[in-house]
Design an enzyme around this catalytic site. Structure first.
Site, short mmCIF file in Angstrom:
data_model
loop_
_atom_site.label_atom_id
_atom_site.label_comp_id
_atom_site.label_asym_id
_atom_site.label_seq_id
_atom_site.Cartn_x
_atom_site.Cartn_y
_atom_site.Cartn_z
N ARG A 92 0.87 -1.37 -0.04
CA ARG A 92 0.00 0.07 0.03
C ARG A 92 0.82 1.28 -0.07
O ARG A 92 0.57 2.35 -0.51
CB ARG A 92 -1.04 0.05 1.10
N ASP A 305 -1.61 -1.98 14.77
CA ASP A 305 -0.40 -2.84 14.26
C ASP A 305 -0.02 -3.91 15.42
O ASP A 305 0.86 -4.75 15.25
CB ASP A 305 0.74 -2.14 13.52
N ARG A 397 8.62 -8.55 4.93
CA ARG A 397 7.83 -7.24 4.40
C ARG A 397 8.28 -6.22 5.49
O ARG A 397 8.54 -5.30 5.18
CB ARG A 397 6.49 -7.33 4.14
#
Ligand code: EPZ
Length: 425
Positions: A92, A305, A397
């Site tokens: 994103r 998160d 990631r």
């Protein structure tokens, strides 16, 4: 295919050094490309999302050197305005190229982004913001196309849902606009502040970052700058929760303690002892954890998160905990993976209810996105037996050197490459 294999049951103990923040590095790397000049960033983490953004920008003509944690960015040669479709679909944050290209080139044709599967996550707020700055904006064939006649025009804009990405993208787009842009209901996350500080070092005039009103007085040209990225509060929080979940004693070093107030409040309530040092935070757990109730919220609230890692840490707490997710539409896909390991978890609307169990058991599971990956890692560290985690590229990631860092805290963890095993056989 690589897997992470963890044999659980050992309390983690020791100190772990926190890497630079992924979610600061990404917008700051994009910001550095606003000037046809050289910038030097220190403390950039080697995680896959950073490498993907580097590849996207290199394809647009930007030159990079990335040695150790120092990234040198020479954006003098940026010439293309259409970032690569396949690369942008991977994350994103590739959408930060939209604000960058609009400010630097006056036009952007940016693929609609992909990224973690944590709800619908459209980019409509970003597009409304670009339109407010005078851009013509349209979506066609999987791309957002935006352009301005010469320069964007400063304007007031109300940021819906205090979106982090929208706030940052509009700071980028407005940095070279004519006139003043005022963002109200702006996100207050430390990564927004970090990006604003860097922009100002480049000569931009951004004021108020860290509050809910940010003003950007556009200037016609920015220059390169040198900057050190802030430490990653989510990575640090993840290791602290590894310590909490395993009943261990973990010091996360090289961080900014004030970023941890919401997390430390909750783990203290759950029974952990916490010690705040000038550049570190230590958590120690000597007894069974107690259930807690948490609502995620924009900063300074409890970070969304850290929701999946916290859920994993509470899987064995005494009583019933709840986590209400208020930031993302849906962030519960990881729950099925934890259930495979014996967790008792039930999703009711936006709320997860966790009934603590005596023991989790190792199982084959998937890392469905970055933080879902952190959740299965934490569950595996506390589980009896061995857990095999697949789709580890999602963990890569966002986490640099996860297996090495966990091993330094005493975890029994290794990375296994199926291809390598086949070759040996
Ligand atoms: C950033 O995403 C982080 N990513 C996310 O971390 C984090 O979960 C999120 O902020 C919230 O803290 C990066 O910084 C690269 P938002 P972002 O715009 O900017 C909705 C991780 O694991 N929304 O604040 O994309 C959106 O769907 C990642 O490191 C719209 O509806 O988040 C969400 O529900 C995952 N339309 C909410 O707003 C829009 O145009 C907040 O999103 C934009 C957002």
């Amino acid at each position: 295919m690589e897997r992470i294999v963890i044999t659980g049951g050992r309390p983690l103990r020791g100190a772990v050094r926190v890497s630079g923040a992924k979610n600061s590095s990404l917008p700051i790397i994009a910001a550095a490309c606003l000037a046809p000049d050289v910038s030097v960033l220190e403390n950039v983490p080697h995680c896959q999302d950073v490498l993907t953004l580097q590849a996207i920008l290199a394809d647009l003509g930007v030159r990079f050197e990335f040695a150790g944690t120092r990234m040198t960015i020479d954006a003098g040669g940026l010439y293309r305005t259409i970032p690569d479709y396949a690369l942008c679909r991977r994350m994103r944050a590739s959408f930060y190229t939209a604000g960058l290209l609009l400010a630097r080139m006056g036009r952007a044709e940016v693929p609609l982004p992909g990224g973690c599967s944590i709800g619908t996550r459209p980019v409509d707020f970003h597009m409304k913001g670009f339109a407010a700055l005078g851009a013509g904006v349209a979506t066609e064939h999987g791309y957002m196309k935006a352009s301005v006649a010469r320069r964007a025009k400063g304007a007031p804009f109300y940021v819906p849902r205090s979106s982090v990405g929208t706030t940052i993208n509009l700071m980028l787009a407005a940095s070279t606009a004519r006139g003043v842009t005022t963002l109200t209901n702006a996100a207050r996350e430390p990564e927004v502040v970090d990006t604003a500080v860097f922009l100002n070092l480049m000569g931009a005039r951004v004021r108020g970052a860290g509050t809910d009103t940010i003003t950007i007085r556009g200037i016609s040209a920015l220059h390169g700058a040198q900057y050190t990225i802030i430490p990653d509060r989510i990575e640090a929080g993840t290791y602290l929760l590894c310590g909490v979940a395993t009943g261990g004693d973990v010091l996360a070093e090289g961080l900014i303690p004030e970023h941890f107030q919401a997390l430390l409040g909750k783990v203290t309530e759950a029974g952990a002892e916490t010690v705040v040092e000038p550049d570190g935070v230590r958590v120690r757990v000597a007894r069974e954890l107690a259930a807690v109730d948490v609502d995620t919220a924009p900063y300074p609230g409890f970070a969304t998160d850290l929701h999946p890692p916290l859920a994993a840490a509470l899987a064995r707490a005494r009583g019933t905990s709840s986590i209400r997710e208020t930031v993302h539409d849906s962030r519960f896909a990881y729950v099925d993976e934890l259930r495979r390991m014996g967790a008792e978890m039930k999703v009711e609307g936006d709320t997860l209810r966790i009934t603590g169990v005596e023991q989790l058991t190792g199982a084959p599971v998937e890392a469905l996105d970055i933080r879902a990956g952190a959740a299965v890692v934490i569950a595996a560290l506390t589980a009896e037996g061995t857990t095999e985690i697949r789709t580890v590229e999602n963990i890569d990631r966002g986490y640099e050197g996860l297996t090495e860092k966990l091993r330094s805290l005493g975890a029994r963890v290794e990375r296994v490459d199926d291809e390598a095993i086949r070759e040996v056989v």
